[in-house]
Enzyme design. Structure first.
Site, PDB file in Angstrom:
ATOM      1  N   ASP A  64       4.497 -13.156   7.315  1.00 19.91           N
ATOM      2  CA  ASP A  64       5.145 -12.552   6.153  1.00 19.91           C
ATOM      3  C   ASP A  64       4.099 -12.488   5.050  1.00 19.91           C
ATOM      4  O   ASP A  64       3.723 -13.522   4.482  1.00 19.91           O
ATOM      5  CB  ASP A  64       6.343 -13.393   5.730  1.00 19.91           C
ATOM      6  CG  ASP A  64       7.065 -12.837   4.506  1.00 19.91           C
ATOM      7  OD1 ASP A  64       6.592 -11.834   3.930  1.00 19.91           O
ATOM      8  OD2 ASP A  64       8.096 -13.420   4.116  1.00 19.91           O
ATOM      9  N   VAL A  65       3.616 -11.294   4.750  1.00 15.16           N
ATOM     10  CA  VAL A  65       2.505 -11.172   3.797  1.00 15.16           C
ATOM     11  C   VAL A  65       2.906 -11.568   2.381  1.00 15.16           C
ATOM     12  O   VAL A  65       2.036 -11.771   1.535  1.00 15.16           O
ATOM     13  CB  VAL A  65       1.911  -9.742   3.791  1.00 15.16           C
ATOM     14  CG1 VAL A  65       1.326  -9.380   5.139  1.00 15.16           C
ATOM     15  CG2 VAL A  65       2.946  -8.712   3.326  1.00 15.16           C
ATOM     16  N   ASN A  91      -1.998  -2.683   5.274  1.00  9.29           N
ATOM     17  CA  ASN A  91      -1.106  -1.564   5.540  1.00  9.29           C
ATOM     18  C   ASN A  91       0.364  -1.883   5.274  1.00  9.29           C
ATOM     19  O   ASN A  91       1.154  -0.979   4.980  1.00  9.29           O
ATOM     20  CB  ASN A  91      -1.275  -1.130   6.998  1.00  9.29           C
ATOM     21  CG  ASN A  91      -0.203  -0.162   7.436  1.00  9.29           C
ATOM     22  OD1 ASN A  91      -0.171   0.991   7.007  1.00  9.29           O
ATOM     23  ND2 ASN A  91       0.704  -0.623   8.298  1.00  9.29           N
ATOM     24  N   TYR A 159       8.100   1.705  -5.756  1.00  9.77           N
ATOM     25  CA  TYR A 159       7.043   2.089  -4.825  1.00  9.77           C
ATOM     26  C   TYR A 159       5.860   2.698  -5.580  1.00  9.77           C
ATOM     27  O   TYR A 159       4.699   2.335  -5.347  1.00  9.77           O
ATOM     28  CB  TYR A 159       7.596   3.089  -3.810  1.00  9.77           C
ATOM     29  CG  TYR A 159       6.658   3.426  -2.686  1.00  9.77           C
ATOM     30  CD1 TYR A 159       6.498   2.564  -1.611  1.00  9.77           C
ATOM     31  CD2 TYR A 159       5.927   4.615  -2.688  1.00  9.77           C
ATOM     32  CE1 TYR A 159       5.640   2.867  -0.561  1.00  9.77           C
ATOM     33  CE2 TYR A 159       5.065   4.931  -1.645  1.00  9.77           C
ATOM     34  CZ  TYR A 159       4.926   4.053  -0.585  1.00  9.77           C
ATOM     35  OH  TYR A 159       4.066   4.370   0.436  1.00  9.77           O
ATOM     36  N   LYS A 163       2.003   1.196  -5.890  1.00 10.53           N
ATOM     37  CA  LYS A 163       0.893   1.939  -5.294  1.00 10.53           C
ATOM     38  C   LYS A 163      -0.149   2.311  -6.345  1.00 10.53           C
ATOM     39  O   LYS A 163      -1.348   2.370  -6.048  1.00 10.53           O
ATOM     40  CB  LYS A 163       1.416   3.180  -4.574  1.00 10.53           C
ATOM     41  CG  LYS A 163       2.206   2.846  -3.314  1.00 10.53           C
ATOM     42  CD  LYS A 163       1.397   2.002  -2.328  1.00 10.53           C
ATOM     43  CE  LYS A 163       2.130   1.745  -1.032  1.00 10.53           C
ATOM     44  NZ  LYS A 163       1.336   0.963  -0.064  1.00 10.53           N
TER      45      LYS A 163
END
Length: 254
Positions: A64-65, A91, A159, A163
């Site tokens: 789990d990043v 990613n 999002y 980003k």
């Protein structure tokens, strides 16, 4: 690859599906040993099984990043198994609910930030520490930005914000890594044909309020682009690359 050549070690997060899966398989095909990281162990195992006939070794590690301890355990396995890391492809990511900002739940906002930004920070932090002390020193970090790192879609505040933040992280790591032979670049992807982008083929809301079907591109082109970035010598770097479906509404006014 000859027996005297040393295989490079790559880590791909979110490797169980979509862009991560395609890039991991392409790296394996090209002779990399690849650590497949993601939350779903069954999906990672399926990719590893698919890679059995390819040139490199695949190691599936559930991670789990968003969790610092989970990321630390992942890198402990990388050190134990391979002793180094040459390429990190950050990613793993997630979308948010397509709602106005005042309707976006705070817990969902935090989950988006944790996955798309903090997760990249944690993996980059661990990779940076390994790459600057390993021998030979250095390595390459590739961040999955997105077309949304340039321009938002309607109702995508979480999002889009994360980003855009990835772009800043990419620049900072690229600068700070110079003295350690660590390079960092970003690939901004638009409408690769994956499970996440399947909705584009059904029609999505545009900036003018219309619903329109958007063209998609084969995800293999993204995998080829990531391989190109990975294969460069550390004396060269693709700082930013945009790869997109040629006719998607992005350039100009649509």
């Amino acid at each position: 690859m000859t027996e005297t050549e040393v295989r490079k070690i790559a880590l791909v997060t979110g490797a169980g599906s979509g862009i991560g899966r395609a890039c991991a398989l392409r790296l394996l095909e090209h002779g990399y040993n690849v650590v497949l990281a993601g939350r779903r162990h069954a999906a990672l195992d399926a990719v590893a099984q698919e890679a059995q006939h390819l040139n490199g070794e695949a190691l599936a590690v559930a991670c789990d990043v968003t969790d610092a301890a989970s990321v630390a355990a992942l890198f402990d396995q990388i050190r134990e198994r391979f002793g180094r890391l040459d390429v990190l492809f950050n990613n793993a990511g997630r979308n948010g609910s397509p709602v106005d900002i005042d309707q976006l739940d705070i817990d969902e906002w935090r989950s988006i930030v944790d996955t798309n930004l903090t997760g990249v920070f944690l993996c980059t932090r661990a990779a940076f520490g390994l790459m600057k002390t390993q021998s030979p020193r250095g390595g390459r970090i590739i961040n999955n930005g997105s077309i949304s790192a340039h321009a938002p879609r309607p109702n995508s505040v979480g999002y889009t914000a994360t980003k855009h933040a990835i772009t800043g992280l990419t620049k900072a790591v690229s600068l700070d890594g110079r003295q350690y032979d660590i390079v960092c670049g970003q690939i901004d992807i638009g409408n690769a044909e994956t499970e996440m982008a399947a909705r584009m083929a059904r029609g999505v809301r545009q900036a003018n309020g219309e619903i329109a079907v958007e063209p998609l591109m084969d995800v293999r082109h993204v995998a080829d682009a990531v391989l190109h970035m990975a294969e460069l010598p550390l004396s060269a770097n693709v700082q930013f690359m945009t790869i997109m479906a040629s006719k998607m509404p992005f350039v100009g006014r649509g």
